[in-house]
Design an enzyme around this catalytic site. Sequence first.
Site, PDB file in Angstrom:
ATOM      1  N   HIS A   8       0.826  -1.220   0.000  1.00  0.00           N
ATOM      2  CA  HIS A   8       0.000   0.000   0.000  1.00  0.00           C
ATOM      3  C   HIS A   8       0.858   1.267   0.000  1.00  0.00           C
ATOM      4  O   HIS A   8       2.061   1.239   0.301  1.00  0.00           O
ATOM      5  CB  HIS A   8      -0.908  -0.001   1.239  1.00  0.00           C
ATOM      6  CG  HIS A   8      -0.110  -0.032   2.508  1.00  0.00           C
ATOM      7  ND1 HIS A   8       0.456   1.094   3.060  1.00  0.00           N
ATOM      8  CD2 HIS A   8       0.257  -1.069   3.291  1.00  0.00           C
ATOM      9  CE1 HIS A   8       1.134   0.758   4.134  1.00  0.00           C
ATOM     10  NE2 HIS A   8       1.037  -0.563   4.303  1.00  0.00           N
ATOM     11  N   GLU A  82      -1.922  -7.205   7.442  1.00  0.00           N
ATOM     12  CA  GLU A  82      -0.536  -7.171   7.916  1.00  0.00           C
ATOM     13  C   GLU A  82      -0.321  -8.161   9.067  1.00  0.00           C
ATOM     14  O   GLU A  82      -1.255  -8.493   9.807  1.00  0.00           O
ATOM     15  CB  GLU A  82      -0.171  -5.742   8.351  1.00  0.00           C
ATOM     16  CG  GLU A  82       1.279  -5.533   8.810  1.00  0.00           C
ATOM     17  CD  GLU A  82       2.325  -5.922   7.756  1.00  0.00           C
ATOM     18  OE1 GLU A  82       2.338  -7.096   7.339  1.00  0.00           O
ATOM     19  OE2 GLU A  82       3.141  -5.052   7.394  1.00  0.00           O
TER      20      GLU A  82
HETATM   21  O1  LIG Z   1       5.041  -1.569  10.780  1.00  0.00           O
HETATM   22  C1  LIG Z   1       4.762  -0.829   9.840  1.00  0.00           C
HETATM   23  O2  LIG Z   1       5.584  -0.179   9.169  1.00  0.00           O
HETATM   24  C2  LIG Z   1       3.367  -0.714   9.439  1.00  0.00           C
HETATM   25  O3  LIG Z   1       2.651  -0.039  10.348  1.00  0.00           O
HETATM   26  C3  LIG Z   1       2.802  -2.055   9.099  1.00  0.00           C
HETATM   27  O4  LIG Z   1       3.262  -2.425   7.839  1.00  0.00           O
HETATM   28  P1  LIG Z   1       2.584  -1.802   6.559  1.00  0.00           P
HETATM   29  O5  LIG Z   1       2.790  -0.351   6.647  1.00  0.00           O
HETATM   30  O6  LIG Z   1       3.280  -2.356   5.368  1.00  0.00           O
HETATM   31  O7  LIG Z   1       1.152  -2.201   6.613  1.00  0.00           O
END
Ligand SMILES: O=C(O)[C@H](O)COP(=O)(O)O
Length: 229
Positions: A8, A82
């Site tokens: 994303h 996630e």
């Molecule tokens: O830990 C992170 O960086 C995010 O909050 C979770 O991963 P994502 O941004 O790819 O969803």
Amino acid sequence: MRLLLIRHGQTPSNVAGALDTARPGAGLTALGHAQAAAIPDVLGTERLDGLHASVLTRTQLTAQPLAAARGLDIVVREGLEEISAGAFEMQSHAEAVHAYIESGLRWAGGDLHHSVDGGETGAAFFDRFDAAIAEIADTNDAAAVVSHGAAIRVWASTRAVNVASEEAVQRRLMNTGMCVLEGDPDSGWLLQRWHEEPLGGIELEDRFAQDVTGEPEEADAVIAEDSRR
Ligand SMILES: O=C(O)[C@H](O)COP(=O)(O)O
């Protein structure tokens, strides 16, 4: 099938370095929307039968420009979300980030019983992500799936039979980076491409963001530096 796993666009949590994994999660920053808007042109005429997103808001927002450009519905699927940060949810301190990254590394090495405190095990993660991909593979010969940094890195590096899992799991995957795999759940998957930078180009990368799931090695280097002080 041909499977495009796209991370994303940028969220405020990616800027702050917070482990944001719960539902519904953050929306996109202005840069995140720009990253998403660049995707349709970059994918050009790449065949897509379906467009899928996780249950977290940020993947659905990221998929919107591509859905509009292709006239596709966004199919929201359980299982693509996630990897849970458990007790470290929304934490950004070094120990939390290290534990989260270390967990994916252990899973890639085969230690599927491990979990961060209060989080899911590797076995549970692979069960739900495999099931979602198998459903997609049942009905699509070519699909885009908008998911998450840790989930894509861990799943692609472990399921692709042509890469060394423990090395691949540490590769960068910036917001709107992409892994392309070909294969299917029965015969297995081959990694065709690991596009680390935003699909729209390096100018859509935020060099100052504390993006912990995008840059696992860099996050670990910062942790190591901190612990020497
Ligand atoms: O830990 C992170 O960086 C995010 O909050 C979770 O991963 P994502 O941004 O790819 O969803």
